[in-house]
Write an enzyme that holds these catalytic residues in place. Sequence first.
Site, PDB file in Angstrom:
ATOM      1  N   ARG A 287      -7.219  -9.467  10.788  1.00  0.00           N
ATOM      2  CA  ARG A 287      -6.450  -9.826   9.518  1.00  0.00           C
ATOM      3  C   ARG A 287      -4.857  -9.817   9.579  1.00  0.00           C
ATOM      4  O   ARG A 287      -4.583 -10.707   8.766  1.00  0.00           O
ATOM      5  CB  ARG A 287      -6.833  -8.670   8.852  1.00  0.00           C
ATOM      6  CG  ARG A 287      -8.358  -8.487   8.198  1.00  0.00           C
ATOM      7  CD  ARG A 287      -8.798  -7.092   7.925  1.00  0.00           C
ATOM      8  NE  ARG A 287      -8.154  -6.694   6.614  1.00  0.00           N
ATOM      9  CZ  ARG A 287      -8.124  -5.343   6.379  1.00  0.00           C
ATOM     10  NH1 ARG A 287      -8.822  -4.487   7.139  1.00  0.00           N
ATOM     11  NH2 ARG A 287      -7.643  -4.807   5.265  1.00  0.00           N
TER      12      ARG A 287
ATOM     13  N   ARG B 270      -2.994 -16.264  -1.386  1.00  0.00           N
ATOM     14  CA  ARG B 270      -2.866 -15.807   0.147  1.00  0.00           C
ATOM     15  C   ARG B 270      -2.462 -17.055   0.974  1.00  0.00           C
ATOM     16  O   ARG B 270      -2.497 -16.841   2.075  1.00  0.00           O
ATOM     17  CB  ARG B 270      -4.134 -15.227   0.555  1.00  0.00           C
ATOM     18  CG  ARG B 270      -4.131 -13.762   0.518  1.00  0.00           C
ATOM     19  CD  ARG B 270      -5.511 -13.245   0.786  1.00  0.00           C
ATOM     20  NE  ARG B 270      -5.402 -12.055   1.759  1.00  0.00           N
ATOM     21  CZ  ARG B 270      -5.722 -10.753   1.158  1.00  0.00           C
ATOM     22  NH1 ARG B 270      -5.999 -10.498   0.051  1.00  0.00           N
ATOM     23  NH2 ARG B 270      -5.982  -9.758   2.207  1.00  0.00           N
TER      24      ARG B 270
ATOM     25  N   ARG C  99     -14.069   1.472   5.676  1.00  0.00           N
ATOM     26  CA  ARG C  99     -14.268   0.098   5.383  1.00  0.00           C
ATOM     27  C   ARG C  99     -14.666  -0.549   6.574  1.00  0.00           C
ATOM     28  O   ARG C  99     -14.092  -0.536   7.648  1.00  0.00           O
ATOM     29  CB  ARG C  99     -13.157  -0.771   4.497  1.00  0.00           C
ATOM     30  CG  ARG C  99     -13.228  -1.026   3.137  1.00  0.00           C
ATOM     31  CD  ARG C  99     -12.197  -1.406   2.575  1.00  0.00           C
ATOM     32  NE  ARG C  99     -11.391  -2.690   2.968  1.00  0.00           N
ATOM     33  CZ  ARG C  99     -10.443  -3.380   2.458  1.00  0.00           C
ATOM     34  NH1 ARG C  99      -9.953  -2.875   1.364  1.00  0.00           N
ATOM     35  NH2 ARG C  99      -9.982  -4.354   3.101  1.00  0.00           N
TER      36      ARG C  99
ATOM     37  N   ARG D 236      -7.799   5.246   6.860  1.00  0.00           N
ATOM     38  CA  ARG D 236      -7.975   5.023   5.601  1.00  0.00           C
ATOM     39  C   ARG D 236      -9.669   5.235   5.461  1.00  0.00           C
ATOM     40  O   ARG D 236     -10.302   4.965   6.052  1.00  0.00           O
ATOM     41  CB  ARG D 236      -7.830   3.337   5.077  1.00  0.00           C
ATOM     42  CG  ARG D 236      -8.552   3.106   3.693  1.00  0.00           C
ATOM     43  CD  ARG D 236      -7.936   1.887   3.183  1.00  0.00           C
ATOM     44  NE  ARG D 236      -8.512   0.704   3.814  1.00  0.00           N
ATOM     45  CZ  ARG D 236      -8.038  -0.533   3.377  1.00  0.00           C
ATOM     46  NH1 ARG D 236      -7.356  -0.618   2.345  1.00  0.00           N
ATOM     47  NH2 ARG D 236      -8.460  -1.493   4.211  1.00  0.00           N
TER      48      ARG D 236
ATOM     49  N   LYS E   4      -1.078  -1.599  -1.295  1.00  0.00           N
ATOM     50  CA  LYS E   4      -1.297  -2.444  -2.374  1.00  0.00           C
ATOM     51  C   LYS E   4      -2.096  -1.624  -3.243  1.00  0.00           C
ATOM     52  O   LYS E   4      -1.849  -1.577  -4.423  1.00  0.00           O
ATOM     53  CB  LYS E   4      -1.630  -3.983  -2.243  1.00  0.00           C
ATOM     54  CG  LYS E   4      -0.530  -4.666  -1.328  1.00  0.00           C
ATOM     55  CD  LYS E   4      -0.928  -6.172  -1.283  1.00  0.00           C
ATOM     56  CE  LYS E   4      -2.407  -6.394  -0.212  1.00  0.00           C
ATOM     57  NZ  LYS E   4      -2.250  -5.891   0.981  1.00  0.00           N
TER      58      LYS E   4
HETATM   59  P1  AP5 Z   1      -4.114   0.526   0.712  1.00  0.00           P
HETATM   60  O1  AP5 Z   1      -3.537   0.906  -0.416  1.00  0.00           O
HETATM   61  O2  AP5 Z   1      -5.612   0.672   1.114  1.00  0.00           O
HETATM   62  O3  AP5 Z   1      -3.497  -0.715   1.308  1.00  0.00           O
HETATM   63  P2  AP5 Z   1      -3.995  -2.331   1.040  1.00  0.00           P
HETATM   64  O4  AP5 Z   1      -2.459  -3.061   1.168  1.00  0.00           O
HETATM   65  O5  AP5 Z   1      -4.292  -2.402  -0.550  1.00  0.00           O
HETATM   66  O6  AP5 Z   1      -4.713  -2.911   1.999  1.00  0.00           O
HETATM   67  P3  AP5 Z   1      -6.162  -3.613   2.041  1.00  0.00           P
HETATM   68  O7  AP5 Z   1      -6.666  -3.514   3.473  1.00  0.00           O
HETATM   69  O8  AP5 Z   1      -6.900  -3.475   0.731  1.00  0.00           O
HETATM   70  O9  AP5 Z   1      -5.337  -5.017   1.825  1.00  0.00           O
HETATM   71  P4  AP5 Z   1      -5.909  -6.632   2.286  1.00  0.00           P
HETATM   72  O10 AP5 Z   1      -4.982  -7.398   1.492  1.00  0.00           O
HETATM   73  O11 AP5 Z   1      -5.961  -6.749   3.979  1.00  0.00           O
HETATM   74  O12 AP5 Z   1      -7.557  -6.282   1.599  1.00  0.00           O
HETATM   75  P5  AP5 Z   1      -8.020  -7.187   0.458  1.00  0.00           P
HETATM   76  O13 AP5 Z   1      -8.783  -6.114  -0.093  1.00  0.00           O
HETATM   77  O14 AP5 Z   1      -6.988  -7.744  -0.563  1.00  0.00           O
HETATM   78  O15 AP5 Z   1      -3.477   1.609   1.891  1.00  0.00           O
HETATM   79  C1  AP5 Z   1      -4.070   1.533   3.396  1.00  0.00           C
HETATM   80  C2  AP5 Z   1      -4.242   3.018   3.911  1.00  0.00           C
HETATM   81  O16 AP5 Z   1      -2.825   3.566   4.062  1.00  0.00           O
HETATM   82  C3  AP5 Z   1      -4.625   4.116   3.021  1.00  0.00           C
HETATM   83  O17 AP5 Z   1      -5.416   4.824   3.679  1.00  0.00           O
HETATM   84  C4  AP5 Z   1      -3.626   4.615   2.142  1.00  0.00           C
HETATM   85  O18 AP5 Z   1      -4.105   6.140   1.845  1.00  0.00           O
HETATM   86  C5  AP5 Z   1      -2.450   4.467   3.249  1.00  0.00           C
HETATM   87  N1  AP5 Z   1      -1.206   4.538   2.526  1.00  0.00           N
HETATM   88  C6  AP5 Z   1      -0.835   3.806   1.508  1.00  0.00           C
HETATM   89  N2  AP5 Z   1       0.334   3.629   1.106  1.00  0.00           N
HETATM   90  C7  AP5 Z   1       1.090   4.511   2.214  1.00  0.00           C
HETATM   91  C8  AP5 Z   1       2.324   4.994   2.260  1.00  0.00           C
HETATM   92  N3  AP5 Z   1       3.411   4.623   1.777  1.00  0.00           N
HETATM   93  N4  AP5 Z   1       2.603   5.774   3.231  1.00  0.00           N
HETATM   94  C9  AP5 Z   1       1.560   6.158   4.060  1.00  0.00           C
HETATM   95  N5  AP5 Z   1       0.203   5.947   4.122  1.00  0.00           N
HETATM   96  C10 AP5 Z   1      -0.035   4.902   2.976  1.00  0.00           C
HETATM   97  O19 AP5 Z   1      -8.988  -8.194   1.177  1.00  0.00           O
HETATM   98  C11 AP5 Z   1     -10.063  -7.780   1.979  1.00  0.00           C
HETATM   99  C12 AP5 Z   1     -10.621  -9.259   2.418  1.00  0.00           C
HETATM  100  O20 AP5 Z   1     -11.173 -10.215   1.238  1.00  0.00           O
HETATM  101  C13 AP5 Z   1      -9.586 -10.244   3.234  1.00  0.00           C
HETATM  102  O21 AP5 Z   1      -9.621  -9.889   4.664  1.00  0.00           O
HETATM  103  C14 AP5 Z   1     -10.262 -11.470   2.779  1.00  0.00           C
HETATM  104  O22 AP5 Z   1     -11.470 -11.711   3.628  1.00  0.00           O
HETATM  105  C15 AP5 Z   1     -10.707 -11.805   1.302  1.00  0.00           C
HETATM  106  N6  AP5 Z   1      -9.856 -12.047   0.362  1.00  0.00           N
HETATM  107  C16 AP5 Z   1      -9.273 -11.209  -0.546  1.00  0.00           C
HETATM  108  N7  AP5 Z   1      -8.555 -11.924  -1.258  1.00  0.00           N
HETATM  109  C17 AP5 Z   1      -8.367 -13.187  -0.914  1.00  0.00           C
HETATM  110  C18 AP5 Z   1      -7.755 -14.301  -1.221  1.00  0.00           C
HETATM  111  N8  AP5 Z   1      -6.925 -14.328  -2.072  1.00  0.00           N
HETATM  112  N9  AP5 Z   1      -7.975 -15.691  -0.375  1.00  0.00           N
HETATM  113  C19 AP5 Z   1      -9.201 -15.409   0.630  1.00  0.00           C
HETATM  114  N10 AP5 Z   1      -9.758 -14.398   0.923  1.00  0.00           N
HETATM  115  C20 AP5 Z   1      -9.482 -13.217   0.224  1.00  0.00           C
END
Ligand code: AP5
Length: 224
Positions: A174, A91, A163, A130, A16
């Site tokens: 997660r 979420r 991270r 990552r 994402k």
């Molecule tokens: P990347 O693009 O970083 O993936 P992502 O989907 O953004 O992953 P996140 O870990 O950031 O998502 P998340 O939803 O767990 O975390 P968030 O920050 O929202 O890609 C991952 C890796 O793969 C990278 O190295 C990239 O280069 C590689 N890659 C990408 N695309 C590729 C492809 N097509 N092919 C191969 N490789 C690829 O949330 C973090 C924390 O915040 C949560 O755990 C929670 O505690 C809290 N939080 C956030 N929002 C909420 C909410 N709404 N409610 C409650 N808690 C929340």
Amino acid sequence: MPELSLILFGPPGAGKGTQADRLRIDFRLPFISTGDMLRNNVKDNTELGLEARKFMDAGDLVPDELILAMVGERLKEPDSEDGFILDGFPRTYEQALALDQLLSERGRRITAAILVDVPDEAVVRRLSGRRVCVKAGHNYHVDFDPPKHDAVCDQDGSRLIQRDDDKPDVVRNRLMVYHSQTEPLISYYDEQGVMRRIDGTRSPDEVHDHIRAVIATLRLEDDV
Ligand code: AP5
């Protein structure tokens, strides 16, 4: 130009954030990532950041009331009046219901929920490799998307780190949290007829092209 209110969601590590970096260049829509907002609060040691950190470090969801207050404030800003792309929100059912309520008070609704879908084993591979830059959170992967110079961000020259929540046991939690609390939203948005599925196992360029095509089609449909 018709308003577009989009949700980008999917399992952790689905790509994402990677797509967000591309889409924010393509579309003049504000990109609102609750993960980025929370990480900024943690970095700035705000009250919200201190409270949120313990949940984030464990891979659990931050409580709905904290998230809803933060997103509610953000959506009041003038730049989101003409639409937005939400990443990582909603979420939970409570968050989805609250978002619908907030939009309907403004005579608006979600245009599409875009699911970037990737199986668990690919998530584990992606998150273990990552690396993110300390300055702006630009994303890399040691194998799939390496930086030009080892451990240095191509875009702003800052240091690349892993991270805290990308440790294997936190990633497992997660994923469990995603399947139990966020995945049920697929049927919620399916029932509303706004769900669009993207195969996130393809290359970042192919995923990007597919999302752009979906958004272009939505714009055309809205123009008709
Ligand atoms: P990347 O693009 O970083 O993936 P992502 O989907 O953004 O992953 P996140 O870990 O950031 O998502 P998340 O939803 O767990 O975390 P968030 O920050 O929202 O890609 C991952 C890796 O793969 C990278 O190295 C990239 O280069 C590689 N890659 C990408 N695309 C590729 C492809 N097509 N092919 C191969 N490789 C690829 O949330 C973090 C924390 O915040 C949560 O755990 C929670 O505690 C809290 N939080 C956030 N929002 C909420 C909410 N709404 N409610 C409650 N808690 C929340």
